[in-house]
Write a protein that holds these residues in place. Structure first.
Motif, PDB file in Angstrom:
ATOM      1  N   ASP A 242       1.593   6.671  -6.895  1.00  0.00           N
ATOM      2  CA  ASP A 242       0.464   7.471  -7.360  1.00  0.00           C
ATOM      3  C   ASP A 242       0.675   8.962  -7.098  1.00  0.00           C
ATOM      4  OD1 ASP A 242      -0.800   5.162  -8.180  1.00  0.00           O
ATOM      5  OD2 ASP A 242      -2.081   5.006  -6.403  1.00  0.00           O
ATOM      6  N   ALA A 243       1.371   9.296  -6.006  1.00  0.00           N
ATOM      7  CA  ALA A 243       1.522  10.693  -5.611  1.00  0.00           C
ATOM      8  C   ALA A 243       2.654  11.399  -6.350  1.00  0.00           C
ATOM      9  CB  ALA A 243       1.752  10.789  -4.106  1.00  0.00           C
TER      10      ALA A 243
ATOM     11  N   ARG B 131       2.439   1.795  -3.445  1.00  0.00           N
ATOM     12  CA  ARG B 131       1.418   2.280  -4.383  1.00  0.00           C
ATOM     13  C   ARG B 131       1.076   3.738  -4.126  1.00  0.00           C
ATOM     14  NH1 ARG B 131      -0.809  -3.047  -3.846  1.00  0.00           N
ATOM     15  NH2 ARG B 131      -2.141  -2.358  -2.133  1.00  0.00           N
ATOM     16  N   LEU B 132       0.964   4.115  -2.856  1.00  0.00           N
ATOM     17  CA  LEU B 132       0.658   5.507  -2.527  1.00  0.00           C
ATOM     18  C   LEU B 132       1.718   6.450  -3.078  1.00  0.00           C
ATOM     19  CD1 LEU B 132      -0.634   6.914   0.837  1.00  0.00           C
ATOM     20  CD2 LEU B 132       1.360   7.959  -0.230  1.00  0.00           C
TER      21      LEU B 132
ATOM     22  N   THR C  88      -0.579  14.175   2.042  1.00  0.00           N
ATOM     23  CA  THR C  88      -1.133  14.291   0.695  1.00  0.00           C
ATOM     24  C   THR C  88      -0.720  15.614   0.056  1.00  0.00           C
ATOM     25  OG1 THR C  88      -3.032  12.917   1.289  1.00  0.00           O
ATOM     26  CG2 THR C  88      -3.243  14.304  -0.671  1.00  0.00           C
TER      27      THR C  88
ATOM     28  N   GLU D 252       0.828  -1.200   0.000  1.00  0.00           N
ATOM     29  CA  GLU D 252       0.000   0.000   0.000  1.00  0.00           C
ATOM     30  C   GLU D 252       0.868   1.257   0.000  1.00  0.00           C
ATOM     31  OE1 GLU D 252      -2.586  -0.224   3.351  1.00  0.00           O
ATOM     32  OE2 GLU D 252      -3.906  -1.743   2.461  1.00  0.00           O
ATOM     33  N   ARG D 253       1.943   1.204   0.742  1.00  0.00           N
ATOM     34  CA  ARG D 253       2.819   2.373   0.829  1.00  0.00           C
ATOM     35  C   ARG D 253       3.501   2.653  -0.500  1.00  0.00           C
ATOM     36  NH1 ARG D 253       3.094   7.148   3.006  1.00  0.00           N
ATOM     37  NH2 ARG D 253       5.231   7.933   3.061  1.00  0.00           N
TER      38      ARG D 253
END
Length: 395
Positions: A30-31, A26-27, A227, A23-24
């Protein structure tokens, strides 16, 4: 999950979760801008590098031991960045002789450059070099030294020099950087340096490897809008004048959130009206960057779980070491804390398992468990007795 782990393994132990790690990654993917590559700093967590193959682009290796770990884990040598302020000849010869120089090697001093140049010529192996620019400490090269190496070796030449390829510039100035202003200053400085290299040497820097030092939120009450932070950081990258390939070297930013540390209450007492819980671990097993004498509360929970109530006893969580400094958390309200309860400390996926004073008092090293996405558990390290290392008796 906690009970399943405790049914199978004995505390204290570290647990790293594949789900959280994926998950990390991927985050971050994506960012960040799509063109940016990611390099995992093995020093942050040497256990999980093997599970990041194919998920990140490179692995930064800062010591001979880390190199042997990555080799044993089967991480492809083409993905290595052999880094480190101290490159000894013995380990570098091992790298050349065992095909571990397929990736990139960093240069942190003129003498390192001369060593790598000599070994490349002797073994007739081409090498790709990243020139590390100092941020004003013991690491890296001065700007003038970078310029001199580029002037002599920036363009392919004949004979031994043709084996050397300058892959780019590397820059890293620290960890836990929450200041976007600092990133802006650093990236502007690097932009200027790239311009200067082009103007004075006619050389185009092929790549920039930048260590952003992304922060991890370890303590209760820390406010950090990640974010927005990642969005603004990405804008800074995309706003650089020089649109060259960029690789971000990340350790804590990738690994911190995937880990937990489980420690059992071994004793409870009340001394001078202060309540103390003695855990079966301590500061030799659990460290958080920025913690000072347990003044901040790390994110943790008690197992079995219970509701907090008004008037709950406030506990000081201490470790098993014979020093008053072995204090993990001060004044933590817990309802009905008992011997045998387990404290689960979160965000321990980076550095915690290796930064502690592990040999002090000759207590065992905790086990390390990998939790797969499907819930299956894999033992990566059994609990290791260390008393023999401190005994002074050779077997």
């Amino acid at each position: 999950m906690v009970q399943n782990i405790l049914d199978r393994y004995q505390a204290p132990l570290y647990v790293f979760e594949e789900r959280l790690l994926n998950e990390r990654v991927r985050l971050l993917r994506d960012a960040l801008p799509k063109t940016v590559k990611m390099c995992f700093a093995v020093k942050a967590n040497p256990f999980i590098g093997q599970f990041l193959t194919g998920r990140v682009d490179r692995f930064e290796i800062c010591s001979p031991g880390e190199m042997y770990i990555c080799e044993k884990q089967g991480i492809p040598a083409k993905d290595y960045v052999l880094s480190g302020v101290h490159k000894d000849e013995t380990s570098m010869r091992y790298a050349f002789e065992h095909g571990l120089c397929e990736g990139i090697l960093t240069v942190e001093s003129v003498s390192q450059f001369e060593l790598l140049k000599a070994l490349s010529a002797q073994y007739r192996q081409p090498v790709r070099l990243l020139l590390r620019l100092t941020s004003g400490n013991q690491f890296g090269l001065e700007t003038q030294e970078v310029m001199e190496i580029l002037r002599d070796y920036g363009c392919p030449a004949e004979d031994a020099q043709s084996l050397l390829t300058i892959a780019g510039i590397q820059f890293f100035s620290g960890t836990q950087k929450t200041s976007l202003k600092k990133h802006r200053r650093e990236l502007a400085m690097l932009d200027d340096l790239i311009d200067t290299i082009r103007e004075e040497l006619g050389y185009e820097v092929p790549e920039l490897e930048y260590g952003p030092g992304f922060p991890a939120a370890y303590f209760v009450g820390e406010e950090f809008d990640e974010t927005s932070y990642l969005a603004e950081f990405s804008q800074l990258l995309e706003g650089m004048r020089n649109r060259l390939p960029i690789t971000l070297e990340l350790g804590r930013g990738i690994a911190a959130s995937c880990g937990s540390f489980l420690s059992r209450v071994a004793d409870v007492k009340c001394n001078h009206k202060e309540h103390y819980a003695i855990l079966d671990s301590g500061i030799h097993h659990l460290t958080y960057y920025g913690q000072f004498m347990a003044m901040k509360h790390p994110v943790c929970e008690v197992w079995p779980p219970r509701q907090q109530e008004e008037g709950d006893t406030v506990w000081n969580l201490c470790g098993s070491l014979c020093t008053t400094n072995d204090l993990l958390v001060k004044k933590l309200p817990v309802h009905d804390l008992k011997i045998g309860d387990v404290l689960v400390f979160h965000n321990t996926g980076a550095y915690s398992m290796t930064e502690g004073i592990s040999l002090f008092l000759s207590r065992d090293l905790p086990a390390v468990v990998w939790m797969k996405e499907n819930g299956e558990m894999q033992l990566l390290r059994q609990a290791q007795p260390v008393w023999e290392l401190n005994s002074g008796i050779l077997q």
